[in-house]
Design an enzyme around this catalytic site. Structure first.
Site, mmCIF file in Angstrom:
data_model
loop_
_atom_site.group_PDB
_atom_site.id
_atom_site.type_symbol
_atom_site.label_atom_id
_atom_site.label_comp_id
_atom_site.label_asym_id
_atom_site.label_seq_id
_atom_site.Cartn_x
_atom_site.Cartn_y
_atom_site.Cartn_z
ATOM 1 N N TYR A 99 0.847 -1.201 0.000
ATOM 2 C CA TYR A 99 0.000 0.000 0.000
ATOM 3 C C TYR A 99 0.879 1.246 0.000
ATOM 4 O O TYR A 99 1.033 1.922 1.016
ATOM 5 C CB TYR A 99 -0.894 -0.038 1.254
ATOM 6 C CG TYR A 99 -1.995 1.014 1.317
ATOM 7 C CD1 TYR A 99 -2.904 1.168 0.289
ATOM 8 C CD2 TYR A 99 -2.130 1.829 2.440
ATOM 9 C CE1 TYR A 99 -3.923 2.114 0.364
ATOM 10 C CE2 TYR A 99 -3.149 2.779 2.525
ATOM 11 C CZ TYR A 99 -4.031 2.918 1.486
ATOM 12 O OH TYR A 99 -5.044 3.851 1.563
ATOM 13 N N ARG A 104 -1.273 8.093 -3.843
ATOM 14 C CA ARG A 104 -2.197 7.122 -3.264
ATOM 15 C C ARG A 104 -3.519 7.780 -2.841
ATOM 16 O O ARG A 104 -3.536 8.960 -2.515
ATOM 17 C CB ARG A 104 -1.532 6.470 -2.042
ATOM 18 C CG ARG A 104 -2.272 5.273 -1.490
ATOM 19 C CD ARG A 104 -1.504 4.622 -0.355
ATOM 20 N NE ARG A 104 -1.514 5.442 0.842
ATOM 21 C CZ ARG A 104 -0.648 5.312 1.848
ATOM 22 N NH1 ARG A 104 0.312 4.409 1.789
ATOM 23 N NH2 ARG A 104 -0.727 6.088 2.903
ATOM 24 N N ASP A 105 -4.583 6.973 -2.829
ATOM 25 C CA ASP A 105 -5.901 7.426 -2.352
ATOM 26 C C ASP A 105 -6.369 8.627 -3.189
ATOM 27 O O ASP A 105 -6.797 9.639 -2.656
ATOM 28 C CB ASP A 105 -5.805 7.787 -0.855
ATOM 29 C CG ASP A 105 -7.154 7.677 -0.135
ATOM 30 O OD1 ASP A 105 -8.033 6.960 -0.639
ATOM 31 O OD2 ASP A 105 -7.319 8.315 0.922
ATOM 32 N N SER A 111 -5.964 9.050 3.313
ATOM 33 C CA SER A 111 -4.860 8.097 3.299
ATOM 34 C C SER A 111 -3.806 8.417 2.244
ATOM 35 O O SER A 111 -3.163 7.531 1.699
ATOM 36 C CB SER A 111 -5.399 6.678 3.091
ATOM 37 O OG SER A 111 -6.247 6.325 4.152
ATOM 38 N N ASP A 151 -8.120 0.021 -2.827
ATOM 39 C CA ASP A 151 -8.772 1.144 -3.509
ATOM 40 C C ASP A 151 -8.083 1.600 -4.801
ATOM 41 O O ASP A 151 -8.691 2.343 -5.583
ATOM 42 C CB ASP A 151 -8.906 2.397 -2.616
ATOM 43 C CG ASP A 151 -9.807 2.168 -1.414
ATOM 44 O OD1 ASP A 151 -10.449 1.104 -1.350
ATOM 45 O OD2 ASP A 151 -9.859 3.055 -0.550
ATOM 46 N N ASP A 328 -9.921 5.115 10.499
ATOM 47 C CA ASP A 328 -9.995 5.279 9.037
ATOM 48 C C ASP A 328 -9.575 6.671 8.592
ATOM 49 O O ASP A 328 -9.245 6.873 7.417
ATOM 50 C CB ASP A 328 -11.425 5.041 8.547
ATOM 51 C CG ASP A 328 -11.879 3.606 8.728
ATOM 52 O OD1 ASP A 328 -11.082 2.693 8.474
ATOM 53 O OD2 ASP A 328 -13.043 3.401 9.133
#
Ligand SMILES: *[C@@H]1O[C@H](CO)[C@@H](O)[C@H](O)[C@H]1NC(C)=O
Ligand SMILES: *[C@@H]1O[C@H](CO)[C@@H](O)[C@H](O)[C@H]1NC(C)=O
Ligand SMILES: *[C@@H]1O[C@H](CO)[C@@H](O)[C@H](O)[C@H]1NC(C)=O
Length: 374
Positions: A99, A104-105, A111, A151, A328
């Site tokens: 990850y 990212r995200d 995140s 994701d 989260d």
């Protein structure tokens, strides 16, 4: 080393020695407990004054979760865990999450990662993958299960209207292909992240999703393979059960319906159709105002414990990928990584930054566990 004997006879290239793990990795194996999580749970239990709740919470330390390599600095820790699993003897499975994509995200804020495409993140990501490959090669007798990029590809199926996702699309695909191609050792099982029923399970999304996974696998080169897909990672959907009103009118309203509908589409595209399903926080249904809500959902409880007794041959195992109790995302509206989902009425507040321990949330997850903890 399946081809070791053959290689002794002919001069084969190293690539031929590689062959991804086959069969269900959990069969006949013990799942390694991630020491970081055991420590988090023990510290949390020490802070619970209600003795019944504390005793229930203490049982959670025996439940295997995944180790998230959300920064490259955690790869050496994977190496330590693999060495510890190897030393423990028997057949051990170590579970981890890859990850660290650059940008990212891309469709959310909470995140965002350490690498950016603009700043050489693609090359840094390849280094990260190479270092992971070196760790699994150093411990060939340990089975390693990886969930690949929660994701990441799902965002490319539905969120290309977000500029950051459109800009990242070709890089995400190339880098996930790169990860697959480098992680073909026969002690490795790869499950690419496939979002969840309330996301890619919708009829408009499920066929493009299957095509996306197939395209990325093809990009990894001839002979490269994966075990399949992971669903519901860090989410809150039931494996099977009554329809959550927030999912209506999605015909694939739970993870099993989604998996049963996706599997034939994958097979048509020559993509392996085995699954794992995260149920760590899926004990309580019907608690979200919208199916896309994902942040510290209020009223959630721990779900099914990890088991290979899944009642569906497509599903290798129920797993806990997201460590329950880790946040989260922050509910602090002025924090740089604030995402509006973490400030909605169905999100527990106040909440700390993503990945950090959220004590009060952990306690309600334990209280509302379904099946209950004894
Ligand atoms: C990303 O796609 C999902 C699913 O279609 C949608 O609910 C969400 O609003 C999108 N996110 C953004 C930031 O557009
Ligand atoms: C919220 O975030 C801002 C900006 O990072 C910080 O200054 C403030 O202390 C945070 N507030 C709380 C309650 O943590
Ligand atoms: C747990 O208790 C310790 C000691 O009282 C305290 O320092 C720590 O902040 C508490 N942690 C949480 C998550 O509540």
């Amino acid at each position: 080393m399946k081809f070791a004997a053959l290689c002794a006879l002919i001069a084969c290239v190293p690539a031929l020695v590689r062959a991804a793990g086959t069969g269900n990795p959990w069969t006949g194996a013990t799942t390694f407990l991630i020491p970081e999580y055991v420590q988090e749970v023990q510290a949390a239990v020490g802070n619970i004054t209600d003795s019944t709740l504390a005793a229930q919470a203490a049982t959670v330390e025996q439940v295997p979760v995944f180790f998230w390599m959300d920064v490259a600095a955690k790869v050496p820790t994977l190496g330590q865990y693999l060495a510890a699993a190897s030393a423990a003897g028997g057949t051990q499975v170590v579970q981890a999450v890859i990850y660290d994509l650059p940008d990212r995200d891309c469709a959310a804020e909470s995140s965002a990662g350490e690498f950016t495409i603009a700043d050489g993140g693609a090359a840094l990501y390849e280094q990260y993958i190479d270092n992971i490959a070196a760790q699994v090669e150093a411990n060939p007798n340990v089975r390693v299960v990886f969930v690949v990029e929660p994701d990441g590809l799902a965002n490319l199926v539905t969120n290309l209207s977000v500029a950051k996702c459109a800009n990242a699309a070709s890089t995400y695909k190339e880098l996930v292909s790169y990860a697959i191609s480098k992680l073909q050792q026969d002690n490795v099982w790869l499950y690419l992240d496939a979002g969840h029923s309330g996301w890619l399970g919708w009829p408009a999304n499920i066929t493009p999703a299957a095509q996306m996974f197939a395209e990325v696998l093809q990009g990894a080169g001839t002979g490269a393979t994966v075990r399949g897909l992971a669903t519901d990672v860090s989410n809150y959907n039931l494996l099977r059960g009554a329809e959550d009103p927030a999912q209506s009118p999605n015909p694939n309203y739970d993870e099993e319906l989604y998996i049963n509908a996706l599997a034939p589409l994958l097979q048509q595209n020559n993509f392996p159709s085995q699954f794992i399903v995260d149920q760590g926080r899926s004990g309580v249904s019907g608690i979200r105002t919208a199916e896309g809500d994902w942040c510290n959902v209020l009223g959630a409880g721990l779900g099914m414990r990890p088991t290979t007794d899944t009642g569906n041959d497509l599903i290798d195992s129920i797993v806990w990928v997201k460590p329950p109790g880790e946040s989260d995302g922050t509910s602090n509206q002025t924090a740089p990584r604030y995402d509006t989902h973490c400030g909605q009425s169905d999100a527990t507040q106040p909440a700390p930054e993503a990945g950090t321990w959220f004590q009060s949330y952990f306690e309600t997850l334990v209280q509302k566990a379904n099946p209950a903890l004894s």
